[in-house]
Design a protein around this motif. Structure first.
Motif, PDB file in Angstrom:
ATOM      1  N   VAL A  28      28.314  25.057  29.004  1.00 13.23           N
ATOM      2  CA  VAL A  28      29.330  25.585  28.094  1.00 13.23           C
ATOM      3  C   VAL A  28      29.247  27.108  28.040  1.00 13.23           C
ATOM      4  O   VAL A  28      30.269  27.797  28.021  1.00 13.23           O
ATOM      5  CB  VAL A  28      29.185  24.983  26.676  1.00 13.23           C
ATOM      6  N   TRP A  29      28.038  27.642  28.036  1.00 12.03           N
ATOM      7  CA  TRP A  29      27.841  29.099  28.040  1.00 12.03           C
ATOM      8  C   TRP A  29      28.478  29.718  29.277  1.00 12.03           C
ATOM      9  O   TRP A  29      29.070  30.791  29.213  1.00 12.03           O
ATOM     10  CB  TRP A  29      26.343  29.399  27.990  1.00 12.03           C
ATOM     11  N   PHE A  30      28.376  29.033  30.414  1.00  7.87           N
ATOM     12  CA  PHE A  30      29.020  29.522  31.631  1.00  7.87           C
ATOM     13  C   PHE A  30      30.532  29.546  31.463  1.00  7.87           C
ATOM     14  O   PHE A  30      31.195  30.545  31.771  1.00  7.87           O
ATOM     15  CB  PHE A  30      28.638  28.639  32.822  1.00  7.87           C
ATOM     16  N   TYR A  31      31.100  28.478  30.948  1.00  8.22           N
ATOM     17  CA  TYR A  31      32.552  28.375  30.874  1.00  8.22           C
ATOM     18  C   TYR A  31      33.164  29.220  29.757  1.00  8.22           C
ATOM     19  O   TYR A  31      34.344  29.569  29.831  1.00  8.22           O
ATOM     20  CB  TYR A  31      32.968  26.907  30.713  1.00  8.22           C
ATOM     21  N   ASN A  32      32.385  29.546  28.716  1.00  7.07           N
ATOM     22  CA  ASN A  32      32.995  30.332  27.634  1.00  7.07           C
ATOM     23  C   ASN A  32      32.977  31.837  27.907  1.00  7.07           C
ATOM     24  O   ASN A  32      33.316  32.630  27.029  1.00  7.07           O
ATOM     25  CB  ASN A  32      32.364  30.003  26.269  1.00  7.07           C
ATOM     26  N   ASP A  33      32.653  32.232  29.116  1.00 10.44           N
ATOM     27  CA  ASP A  33      32.635  33.645  29.498  1.00 10.44           C
ATOM     28  C   ASP A  33      34.070  34.154  29.666  1.00 10.44           C
ATOM     29  O   ASP A  33      34.821  33.637  30.507  1.00 10.44           O
ATOM     30  CB  ASP A  33      31.870  33.802  30.808  1.00 10.44           C
ATOM     31  N   PRO A  34      34.485  35.169  28.904  1.00 11.28           N
ATOM     32  CA  PRO A  34      35.833  35.722  29.078  1.00 11.28           C
ATOM     33  C   PRO A  34      36.086  36.301  30.460  1.00 11.28           C
ATOM     34  O   PRO A  34      37.239  36.559  30.818  1.00 11.28           O
ATOM     35  CB  PRO A  34      35.903  36.828  28.013  1.00 11.28           C
ATOM     36  N   ALA A  35      35.028  36.503  31.253  1.00 12.62           N
ATOM     37  CA  ALA A  35      35.222  37.011  32.615  1.00 12.62           C
ATOM     38  C   ALA A  35      36.073  36.061  33.445  1.00 12.62           C
ATOM     39  O   ALA A  35      36.791  36.498  34.353  1.00 12.62           O
ATOM     40  CB  ALA A  35      33.869  37.228  33.290  1.00 12.62           C
ATOM     41  N   HIS A  36      35.999  34.742  33.153  1.00  6.88           N
ATOM     42  CA  HIS A  36      36.835  33.791  33.892  1.00  6.88           C
ATOM     43  C   HIS A  36      38.314  34.038  33.595  1.00  6.88           C
ATOM     44  O   HIS A  36      39.151  33.976  34.501  1.00  6.88           O
ATOM     45  CB  HIS A  36      36.455  32.357  33.525  1.00  6.88           C
ATOM     46  N   TYR A  37      38.618  34.309  32.337  1.00  8.11           N
ATOM     47  CA  TYR A  37      39.994  34.650  31.969  1.00  8.11           C
ATOM     48  C   TYR A  37      40.411  35.931  32.689  1.00  8.11           C
ATOM     49  O   TYR A  37      41.516  36.011  33.242  1.00  8.11           O
ATOM     50  CB  TYR A  37      40.105  34.823  30.458  1.00  8.11           C
ATOM     51  N   GLY A  38      39.521  36.927  32.686  1.00  8.38           N
ATOM     52  CA  GLY A  38      39.840  38.180  33.343  1.00  8.38           C
ATOM     53  C   GLY A  38      40.120  38.000  34.822  1.00  8.38           C
ATOM     54  O   GLY A  38      41.068  38.591  35.369  1.00  8.38           O
TER      55      GLY A  38
END
Length: 218
Positions: free
Chosen positions: A180-190
């Motif tokens: 979950v910590w991996f997926y909640n990274d806003p870098a993916h949105y960026g």
């Protein structure tokens, strides 16, 4: 003997007009700082630059925030929360669906909504802090705090999942928190929205589907 008068303790005078003016000034400073930090970088932006962009004097900025690092933290807090109210993210109305979900899948769908909302507001600011962390000790401290807070958020989500059903990897809660910590990274949105042009519904669907696959039994 002279006349004795009852003296009531005086209370500090607080003008609502003055308080609202100060709050508007803080908001203008935070908005200017957010724009400049993202456009120029944290290190290259001075408090004088922020003051000029906000239309106030530099001492005003310093009096309101104390330091550039404190201003950066405020920019991040407001990007995450959406305003300057001192209410934790997990207590915000837009986070409530995570707590109200009645199945693990619904929890992750609601959390994907939360991550998409936060990504839209904060992805560029997060990236600004990440870049600044290499050359600025105070930015590095802010970055480490962000990483810790994301993990705290991940733990809350996993605890909610465990309360409602089994995980894909059984009782390995720490692995689930890692995921979950991996997926909640806003870098993916960026990367996907800002970088590759995905729209938000597509991103949200991808995120919800990816978390369900990683965390829930097949």
């Amino acid at each position: 003997m002279g006349e004795v008068k009852d003296e009531k303790p005086t209370r500090p005078y607080r003008s609502r007009v003055r308080e609202e003016s100060a709050r508007r000034t803080r908001r203008a400073v935070v908005a200017a700082a957010a724009d400049l930090f993202v456009a120029r970088g944290y290190t290259a932006t001075s408090l004088a630059d922020v003051a000029a962009a906000a239309g106030v004097a530099r001492p005003t900025v310093f009096a309101a925030f104390g330091s550039k690092a404190a201003l950066l933290r405020q920019v991040l807090d407001e990007a995450l929360a959406g305003d300057d109210e001192p209410i934790p993210v997990a207590q915000r109305p837009w986070y409530r669906p995570v707590w109200e979900a009645e199945s693990p899948g619904e929890v992750l769908d609601a959390y994907a909504d939360v991550c998409t909302l936060i990504g839209g507001r904060a992805a560029r600011v997060f990236e600004t802090v990440r870049r600044a962390a290499d050359g600025s000790p105070e930015a590095a401290e802010v970055w480490q705090t962000l990483l810790r807070n994301r993990r705290i958020g991940a733990r809350m989500v996993v605890e909610r999942l465990v309360a409602l059903g089994p995980l894909r990897h059984g009782s390995d809660v720490e692995r689930a928190i890692d995921e979950v910590w991996f997926y909640n990274d806003p870098a993916h949105y960026g990367a996907l929205v800002h970088g590759l042009g995905w729209d938000e519904p597509t991103y949200r669907q991808w995120l919800a589907r990816s978390m369900r696959h990683a965390l829930l039994p097949g």
